[in-house]
Design a protein around this motif. Structure first.
Motif, mmCIF file in Angstrom:
data_model
loop_
_atom_site.group_PDB
_atom_site.id
_atom_site.type_symbol
_atom_site.label_atom_id
_atom_site.label_comp_id
_atom_site.label_asym_id
_atom_site.label_seq_id
_atom_site.Cartn_x
_atom_site.Cartn_y
_atom_site.Cartn_z
ATOM 1 N N ARG A 118 35.504 4.195 107.430
ATOM 2 C CA ARG A 118 34.626 4.956 108.309
ATOM 3 C C ARG A 118 35.379 6.007 109.095
ATOM 4 O O ARG A 118 34.828 7.040 109.458
ATOM 5 C CB ARG A 118 33.915 3.997 109.268
ATOM 6 N N GLY A 122 33.663 9.501 108.594
ATOM 7 C CA GLY A 122 32.946 10.018 109.751
ATOM 8 C C GLY A 122 32.105 8.967 110.447
ATOM 9 O O GLY A 122 31.373 8.212 109.797
ATOM 10 N N ALA A 124 29.251 8.587 113.385
ATOM 11 C CA ALA A 124 28.299 9.348 114.184
ATOM 12 C C ALA A 124 28.397 8.947 115.655
ATOM 13 O O ALA A 124 28.782 7.811 115.975
ATOM 14 C CB ALA A 124 26.883 9.117 113.668
ATOM 15 N N THR A 200 30.565 6.837 105.631
ATOM 16 C CA THR A 200 30.072 7.231 106.949
ATOM 17 C C THR A 200 29.453 6.033 107.660
ATOM 18 O O THR A 200 29.048 5.056 107.032
ATOM 19 C CB THR A 200 29.015 8.336 106.834
ATOM 20 N N SER A 202 26.488 5.409 110.648
ATOM 21 C CA SER A 202 25.450 5.970 111.512
ATOM 22 C C SER A 202 25.060 4.954 112.573
ATOM 23 O O SER A 202 25.367 3.755 112.465
ATOM 24 C CB SER A 202 24.209 6.342 110.680
#
Length: 394
Positions: A118, A122, A124, A200, A202
């Protein structure tokens, strides 16, 4: 049916009614877009919010796992999976089930375990608490790399893919959050092909509090890493303490030492003796722990360590114990002779205490080694399962 499926997308579930349908829809869209023969499995761990009905209505295969725990849910799902490969992630909509291409590509290329990273892909805003991002995950990942030389930089990423056969062969045992660490550690120790791909993270879509408890589960991960590495838990600290104790004790045995304006006397000599005793016991625990863990499958066998353990026989340990205890008896005799020379009257502890400390340290270490040797040998007793009265049940 097992041969016809390439991929199982597995989601452990405990009260994920708010996000489960969205996760299943994304996973199904990936299977359709990629043209993969696969299935979606929901390993339900006792949900009470209707998650089971949502999973069934969304076309997923529902597996009820009565044993509580994140690891137990995943183990039940992996066992029931029909795919050659499994990709797992939480059903809270924090991971993107619609984009699993990198995981599938690595698995098809021969990887046994593919971890998401992660930090590379990225995170969030608001998706990960600052103390997880800045302290917990980096620290635990560093410990994992230090202890086990694993190539993983995001040790606790929940999105990961693996060969089902390879992971089943690891015989994973934990039932809680530390299941994630156990998978990486055992895969590394078994010399499986472990890779990492960016992914990613979120912000999850649920309104309730997460099941994860930062300090409780962080400690469980750290505890697992320590228990799976007798070298770092026992051996290395024991060797350091033993070295400090031996060097310090040898320097102080003749008498006090003056270092600048500091005088190191009988009290420092006592501390050195304590370091020797604790160091010897810690090294003995390392030997017992490694032998137990290797014999009963907690840690894969190692040719190097197995050769060392085979050389440390009970007879050799008992010989060393006898030498130490004999040294202790001789030192006690030295102390008694000093006392006799003074007519068995008052003694100067600055001189006679050295003999007593040396004697007791040698006796305690010898006794510790003798008991540890017998305990280690008990663990090493050959046995054959399923035999009664010399007859095999098979």
């Amino acid at each position: 049916m097992s041969d016809a499926l390439e991929l199982t997308i597995l989601m452990p579930c405990l009260n994920e009614a708010e996000t489960l349908a969205a996760c299943i829809a994304k996973a199904r869209s990936f299977l359709t877009r990629a043209g993969i023969a696969g299935e979606i499995v929901i390993a339900d761990n006792g949900s009470t919010d209707g998650s089971q009905a949502i999973a069934t209505a969304s076309g997923a295969r529902l597996i009820a796992v009565p044993e509580k725990g994140y690891g137990a849910a995943l183990a039940g799902g992996i066992d029931a999976a029909r795919g050659r490969f499994v990709i797992m992630a939480d059903a809270d909509d924090s991971y993107d089930f619609a984009n699993l291409d990198l995981f599938v590509a690595a698995l098809r290329d021969g990887a046994d375990l593919v971890m998401g990273n992660r930090f590379a892909g990225g995170i969030a805003p608001g998706a990960m608490p600052w103390h997880h991002r800045q302290i917990g995950n980096p620290a635990l990942s560093f410990v994992g790399r230090l202890f086990f030389h694993t190539p993983v930089n995001d040790f606790h990423c929940g999105l990961r893919g693996f060969s089902r056969a390879a992971i089943l062969a690891l015989n994973l045992r934990t039932t809680g959050m530390e299941f994630a660490s156990e998978m990486v550690v055992k895969a590394t120790l078994a010399n499986l092909d472990v890779r990492e791909v960016p992914t990613t993270l979120s912000k999850d879509g649920r309104s309730r509090a997460p099941h994860l408890r930062s300090f409780r589960d962080g400690w469980r991960h750290l505890r697992f890493l320590l228990l799976f590495s007798p070298r770092w838990l026992f051996l290395y600290p024991g060797m350091v303490l033993l070295l400090i104790g031996l060097v310090g004790g040898a320097a102080l045995l003749p008498g006090p030492m003056h270092i600048g304006g500091v005088v190191l006397g009988i009290h420092t000599f006592l501390v050195a003796a304590l370091c020797v005793i604790v160091g010897v016991q810690s090294i003995a625990f390392a030997i017992i722990g490694r032998r137990f863990a290797s014999r009963y499958g907690f840690i894969p066998p190692s040719d190097t360590y197995d050769r060392i353990l085979e050389a440390i026989t009970l007879e050799r340990i008992l010989l060393l114990s006898a030498i130490l205890m004999l040294t202790g008896v001789v030192a006690l005799g030295w102390g008694l002779s000093e006392w006799a020379q003074r007519g068995f009257g008052d003694l100067d502890p600055r001189t006679t205490m050295r003999a007593a400390i040396l004697a007791l340290t040698a006796l305690v270490c010898g006794f510790q080694l003798m008991m540890s040797g017998f305990m280690s040998s008990m663990i090493n007793i050959p046995f054959s399962e399923g035999r009664i009265g010399g007859q095999s049940n098979s």
